[in-house]
Write a protein that holds these residues in place. Sequence first.
Motif, PDB file in Angstrom:
ATOM      1  N   GLY A   1      -3.194   2.148  -3.054  1.00  0.00           N
ATOM      2  CA  GLY A   1      -3.945   1.266  -2.143  1.00  0.00           C
ATOM      3  C   GLY A   1      -3.137   0.038  -1.732  1.00  0.00           C
ATOM      4  O   GLY A   1      -3.351  -0.517  -0.648  1.00  0.00           O
ATOM      5  N   THR A   2      -2.221  -0.394  -2.608  1.00  0.00           N
ATOM      6  CA  THR A   2      -1.380  -1.561  -2.288  1.00  0.00           C
ATOM      7  C   THR A   2      -0.531  -1.247  -1.061  1.00  0.00           C
ATOM      8  O   THR A   2      -0.431  -2.047  -0.127  1.00  0.00           O
ATOM      9  CB  THR A   2      -0.447  -1.888  -3.490  1.00  0.00           C
ATOM     10  OG1 THR A   2      -1.199  -1.815  -4.699  1.00  0.00           O
ATOM     11  CG2 THR A   2       0.193  -3.248  -3.351  1.00  0.00           C
ATOM     12  N   VAL A   3       0.049  -0.056  -1.069  1.00  0.00           N
ATOM     13  CA  VAL A   3       0.929   0.340   0.052  1.00  0.00           C
ATOM     14  C   VAL A   3       0.100   0.506   1.329  1.00  0.00           C
ATOM     15  O   VAL A   3       0.520   0.080   2.410  1.00  0.00           O
ATOM     16  CB  VAL A   3       1.702   1.638  -0.304  1.00  0.00           C
ATOM     17  CG1 VAL A   3       2.598   2.054   0.858  1.00  0.00           C
ATOM     18  CG2 VAL A   3       2.521   1.428  -1.568  1.00  0.00           C
ATOM     19  N   SER A   4      -1.110   1.067   1.202  1.00  0.00           N
ATOM     20  CA  SER A   4      -1.978   1.207   2.394  1.00  0.00           C
ATOM     21  C   SER A   4      -2.237  -0.166   3.003  1.00  0.00           C
ATOM     22  O   SER A   4      -2.253  -0.325   4.233  1.00  0.00           O
ATOM     23  CB  SER A   4      -3.335   1.820   2.029  1.00  0.00           C
ATOM     24  OG  SER A   4      -3.139   3.054   1.430  1.00  0.00           O
ATOM     25  N   LEU A   5      -2.438  -1.153   2.157  1.00  0.00           N
ATOM     26  CA  LEU A   5      -2.717  -2.495   2.682  1.00  0.00           C
ATOM     27  C   LEU A   5      -1.505  -3.135   3.328  1.00  0.00           C
ATOM     28  O   LEU A   5      -1.628  -3.833   4.337  1.00  0.00           O
ATOM     29  CB  LEU A   5      -3.273  -3.378   1.572  1.00  0.00           C
ATOM     30  CG  LEU A   5      -4.788  -3.224   1.535  1.00  0.00           C
ATOM     31  CD1 LEU A   5      -5.346  -3.483   0.170  1.00  0.00           C
ATOM     32  CD2 LEU A   5      -5.436  -4.136   2.570  1.00  0.00           C
TER      33      LEU A   5
ATOM     34  N   ASP B   1       1.055 -10.398  -6.632  1.00  0.00           N
ATOM     35  CA  ASP B   1       1.607 -10.878  -7.903  1.00  0.00           C
ATOM     36  C   ASP B   1       1.924  -9.682  -8.805  1.00  0.00           C
ATOM     37  O   ASP B   1       2.065  -8.576  -8.321  1.00  0.00           O
ATOM     38  CB  ASP B   1       0.648 -11.888  -8.540  1.00  0.00           C
ATOM     39  CG  ASP B   1       0.810 -13.262  -7.893  1.00  0.00           C
ATOM     40  OD1 ASP B   1       1.893 -13.544  -7.357  1.00  0.00           O
ATOM     41  OD2 ASP B   1      -0.150 -14.040  -7.917  1.00  0.00           O
ATOM     42  N   ALA B   2       1.992  -9.919 -10.107  1.00  0.00           N
ATOM     43  CA  ALA B   2       2.392  -8.844 -11.012  1.00  0.00           C
ATOM     44  C   ALA B   2       1.210  -7.917 -11.281  1.00  0.00           C
ATOM     45  O   ALA B   2       0.678  -7.841 -12.397  1.00  0.00           O
ATOM     46  CB  ALA B   2       2.935  -9.447 -12.303  1.00  0.00           C
ATOM     47  N   GLY B   3       0.768  -7.221 -10.261  1.00  0.00           N
ATOM     48  CA  GLY B   3      -0.367  -6.310 -10.372  1.00  0.00           C
ATOM     49  C   GLY B   3      -0.534  -5.606  -9.033  1.00  0.00           C
ATOM     50  O   GLY B   3       0.197  -5.902  -8.086  1.00  0.00           O
ATOM     51  N   PRO B   4      -1.511  -4.699  -8.929  1.00  0.00           N
ATOM     52  CA  PRO B   4      -1.658  -3.908  -7.699  1.00  0.00           C
ATOM     53  C   PRO B   4      -2.421  -4.620  -6.584  1.00  0.00           C
ATOM     54  O   PRO B   4      -2.408  -4.176  -5.441  1.00  0.00           O
ATOM     55  CB  PRO B   4      -2.465  -2.699  -8.181  1.00  0.00           C
ATOM     56  CG  PRO B   4      -3.257  -3.218  -9.329  1.00  0.00           C
ATOM     57  CD  PRO B   4      -2.408  -4.265  -9.993  1.00  0.00           C
ATOM     58  N   ASN B   5      -3.103  -5.705  -6.929  1.00  0.00           N
ATOM     59  CA  ASN B   5      -4.006  -6.313  -5.942  1.00  0.00           C
ATOM     60  C   ASN B   5      -3.263  -7.130  -4.906  1.00  0.00           C
ATOM     61  O   ASN B   5      -2.205  -7.678  -5.179  1.00  0.00           O
ATOM     62  CB  ASN B   5      -5.059  -7.148  -6.660  1.00  0.00           C
ATOM     63  CG  ASN B   5      -5.889  -6.272  -7.572  1.00  0.00           C
ATOM     64  OD1 ASN B   5      -6.071  -5.095  -7.267  1.00  0.00           O
ATOM     65  ND2 ASN B   5      -6.326  -6.805  -8.678  1.00  0.00           N
ATOM     66  N   VAL B   6      -3.869  -7.193  -3.728  1.00  0.00           N
ATOM     67  CA  VAL B   6      -3.203  -7.822  -2.586  1.00  0.00           C
ATOM     68  C   VAL B   6      -3.983  -9.072  -2.182  1.00  0.00           C
ATOM     69  O   VAL B   6      -5.211  -9.057  -2.146  1.00  0.00           O
ATOM     70  CB  VAL B   6      -3.146  -6.812  -1.413  1.00  0.00           C
ATOM     71  CG1 VAL B   6      -2.581  -7.459  -0.163  1.00  0.00           C
ATOM     72  CG2 VAL B   6      -2.304  -5.606  -1.804  1.00  0.00           C
TER      73      VAL B   6
ATOM     74  N   ALA C   1     -12.658   3.142   2.820  1.00  0.00           N
ATOM     75  CA  ALA C   1     -11.746   4.245   2.506  1.00  0.00           C
ATOM     76  C   ALA C   1     -11.077   4.042   1.140  1.00  0.00           C
ATOM     77  O   ALA C   1     -10.939   4.974   0.367  1.00  0.00           O
ATOM     78  CB  ALA C   1     -10.693   4.357   3.601  1.00  0.00           C
ATOM     79  N   LEU C   2     -10.711   2.807   0.833  1.00  0.00           N
ATOM     80  CA  LEU C   2      -9.966   2.558  -0.417  1.00  0.00           C
ATOM     81  C   LEU C   2     -10.870   2.348  -1.629  1.00  0.00           C
ATOM     82  O   LEU C   2     -10.434   2.469  -2.771  1.00  0.00           O
ATOM     83  CB  LEU C   2      -9.093   1.301  -0.267  1.00  0.00           C
ATOM     84  CG  LEU C   2      -7.904   1.381   0.669  1.00  0.00           C
ATOM     85  CD1 LEU C   2      -7.249   0.015   0.804  1.00  0.00           C
ATOM     86  CD2 LEU C   2      -6.892   2.389   0.146  1.00  0.00           C
TER      87      LEU C   2
END
Length: 356
Positions: free
Chosen positions: A286-290, A309-314, A336-337
């Motif tokens: 999902g990070t890349v989709s964003l 940051d040091a995690g998947p969230n945007v 979708a995500l």
Amino acid sequence: MGEGPKVTAKAHPNLALVKYWGKLDDELNIPASSSISVNLSGATTTTTVVFVTGAEADSVMIDGQAASPKAFARVAKHLDRVRQLAGTTARARVESWNDFPASAGIASSASAFAALSLAASRAAGLSLAERELSILARKGSGSACRSIPDGFVEFVAGGADKFQPTTTTIKGEVETCLKDDTAYARQLFPPEHWDMRITTLIIDQRPKEVSSSEGHQATRTSPFYEAWLAALPPTLETVRRALADKDFRTLGMAVERQAIAMHAVAMTSSLADRDWLSGIYYWAPGTVSLIQAVQDWRRQSLEVYLTIDAGPNVHLLCEAKDQAELERELGCLLLALGGRYLVSRPAAGARIVGEE
Ligand code: DP6
């Protein structure tokens, strides 16, 4: 058993606009370079501390549960720093609440150690100035010092030359001490300087595989670490100037590029104790989709930039005037995500909210 004053403090996490990634000293959290952040109004840690004379051990509750052994050790070590400053041996009772998921790319350790530093130092009878408080918070977690002042904040690395160990021989023992009080946080601009919005997309709430402290240590193994460090002074200057001029486009692009560069360092770093990892990947699909969505929105003239940051969230940055359109665009994507989000404005720093 006697109880001292019971002090409650609040602090917000902060979002790095220029990342702190790499340290000169892992124990004291002396950064390899300065960093810049903004405090996030949308998430808060509230911590209450009371020192109890005669108690045998510290007790630490986080979000209603006894802290894990690892978290307990980190908090107790921080309380030792406060005890040393205040000249007391009393153990403490600590209760802390987060209104957002820990270990999810919103730096919970930042608001945690900022609130703990303020509540514990005051409960121990200390009245630290902002700079001293930021130095104390930094020793708990580097980024925590940035949650002490209000608004837009710089974590000043200080001069590397000031951190050379000085060795003294006392009774035949070699003692190493570092002069570390030039690494501290100071305000660049108050929260009301710029009405921007930070939308944090919580894509994945699972605790991360590699902690940020481990990530910092691993930076030295990346072939790109020297290039990363060399790019920092001009980036810091660009971001300071863009903040001063309220030049959103320059700010946003510098912030986004620097975040991606940090992840390039992480992805090319290795961990000696996890030889099955080819690199540190904080991103989820999902990070890349964003990242792709944000680039598309900009092509369609929606001025939004991201940082991670040091995690998947945007974290998405936009000016207040564009927030409604951003949330319309996000609505479709998040369906979708399957994620959710919280919206912040630039916020105040650490505050005392109760003293009994
Ligand atoms: C990616 O402050 O969590 O969020 O000092 O070891 O506690 P320690 O690390 P920490 O590192 C933050 C890393 C980052 C970037 C940033 O916030 O600047």
